[in-house]
Design an enzyme around this catalytic site. Structure first.
Site, short mmCIF file in Angstrom:
data_model
loop_
_atom_site.label_atom_id
_atom_site.label_comp_id
_atom_site.label_asym_id
_atom_site.label_seq_id
_atom_site.Cartn_x
_atom_site.Cartn_y
_atom_site.Cartn_z
N TYR A 51 0.82 -1.21 0.00
CA TYR A 51 0.00 0.00 0.00
C TYR A 51 0.86 1.27 0.00
O TYR A 51 1.66 1.49 0.91
CB TYR A 51 -0.93 0.03 1.22
CG TYR A 51 -1.85 -1.16 1.35
CD1 TYR A 51 -2.18 -1.97 0.26
CD2 TYR A 51 -2.42 -1.48 2.57
CE1 TYR A 51 -3.01 -3.07 0.39
CE2 TYR A 51 -3.27 -2.58 2.71
CZ TYR A 51 -3.56 -3.36 1.62
OH TYR A 51 -4.39 -4.44 1.76
N GLY A 197 -14.33 -6.33 2.71
CA GLY A 197 -15.44 -6.00 1.81
C GLY A 197 -16.82 -6.34 2.35
O GLY A 197 -17.71 -6.72 1.56
N LEU A 204 -24.12 -2.20 0.45
CA LEU A 204 -24.88 -2.61 1.63
C LEU A 204 -24.87 -1.54 2.73
O LEU A 204 -25.25 -1.80 3.85
CB LEU A 204 -24.31 -3.92 2.19
CG LEU A 204 -24.50 -5.14 1.29
CD1 LEU A 204 -23.70 -6.33 1.79
CD2 LEU A 204 -25.98 -5.51 1.19
N LYS A 207 -26.52 4.27 2.06
CA LYS A 207 -26.76 4.94 0.78
C LYS A 207 -27.05 3.94 -0.32
O LYS A 207 -27.51 4.30 -1.40
CB LYS A 207 -25.55 5.81 0.42
CG LYS A 207 -25.37 6.98 1.38
CD LYS A 207 -24.22 7.87 0.95
CE LYS A 207 -24.05 9.04 1.93
NZ LYS A 207 -22.92 9.92 1.55
#
Length: 306
Positions: A51, A197, A204, A207
């Site tokens: 990352y 996830g 889910l 919004k």
């Protein structure tokens, strides 16, 4: 926040960890999210040497150093940047893993890593050599435990039978129930699932479809068409009126005893606070769990099977 044991290790992780990939390189912003995580009772932070070319680890190491003894730090190795940092290659060799861990220790400003994970894997890897690297690091006290991050059933099968992994990280949510087929195997070998996830790219969340990308609107999500998603999410929301979508999403994933923690990312302290509240809410009833299972697809992995 409640904690759960990771496999049969001595590691007890908060039911929600923080997936740190989305922290970014703005140290001030990242520090505010990390501080909110600590205030919310999170003790488990997951990153990877991949990352931001290691900057992610550096920020985590700097910000969390005062709290190190109270935390579970997890990182990953196996993906190797080229010298130009334009792409990376897969290298699960013993030599690379034992070098990569030294670099991660330096960036994280720590003498040991609680959970060191193989960031992928294939059957073409020198698996015994990879396992040997992790076992030696454990014996040396450089890591406390190790796991893998893989959705490939054949890779999972090899590692649970041949190694001492305590965890496997998998994408898992109400919209991606493929991992459930393999939970019993993982449990039988005294390992836990770490679920990434859990909000299915925001589908889910509260919004819901407002967060759907143009690609999702055109192609759907996994084996759900966009129309199916609209109907399913509306049905879930209407049926479980007393709960937020975040609660439903997180509590469904946490309802399975194989799961030790969910690790959503967060782009703001507010988002993290909202997720933490959902994780700390009342668990789903058996009736609610069965209802959600009846509404969603029990899919399986079609490739990389044992």
């Amino acid at each position: 926040m409640n904690k759960r044991q990771l496999g049969q290790s001595g590691l007890y992780v908060s039911e929600m960890g923080l997936g740190c990939m989305s922290l970014g390189t703005d140290e001030k912003k990242a520090a505010s999210i990390l501080a909110e995580a600590l205030d919310s009772g999170i003790n488990y932070f997951d990153t990877a040497d991949l990352y931001d070319f290691g900057v992610n680890e550096e920020i985590i190491g700097k910000v969390l150093k005062p709290h190190r003894n109270d935390l579970i730090l997890a990182t990953k190795a196996g993906n190797r940047w080229n010298e130009e940092k334009t792409s990376w290659s897969w290298d699960p060799s013993k030599a690379y893993i034992k070098q990569a861990v030294k670099d991660s220790l330096r960036r994280l400003q720590t003498d040991y890593i609680d959970l060191y994970q193989l960031h992928g894997g294939t059957l073409d890897d020198p698996i015994d050599e990879t396992i040997e690297a992790f076992e030696e690091l454990k014996q040396e006290g450089v890591i406390r435990a190790y796991g893998i991050s893989s959705i490939r059933p054949n890779v999972i099968h090899e590692y649970v039978h041949r190694s001492g992994i305590v965890s496997n990280m998998m994408q898992y949510s109400l919209l991606d129930r493929r991992p459930e087929e393999w939970f019993s195997l993982i449990q039988e070998h005294h390992a836990s699932v770490i679920a990434r996830g859990p909000l299915a790219k925001g589908l889910l969340s509260e919004k819901m479809l407002a967060k759907a990308s143009p690609k999702v609107r055109e192609e759907g999500y996994l084996d759900y068409s966009y129309q199916e998603l609209e109907e399913l999410l509306s049905s879930i929301k209407e049926t479980l009126k007393e709960r937020t979508m975040n609660e439903i999403a997180f509590q469904y994933v946490l309802s399975h005893p194989a799961v030790a923690a969910v690790i959503p990312g967060a782009s703001s302290p507010e988002q993290l606070r909202e997720n933490a509240a959902a994780v700390s809410s009342k668990p789903l009833t058996e009736e609610e769990i069965n209802l959600l299972r009846s509404l969603t697809k029990e899919s399986i992995y079609e490739v990389h099977r044992v």
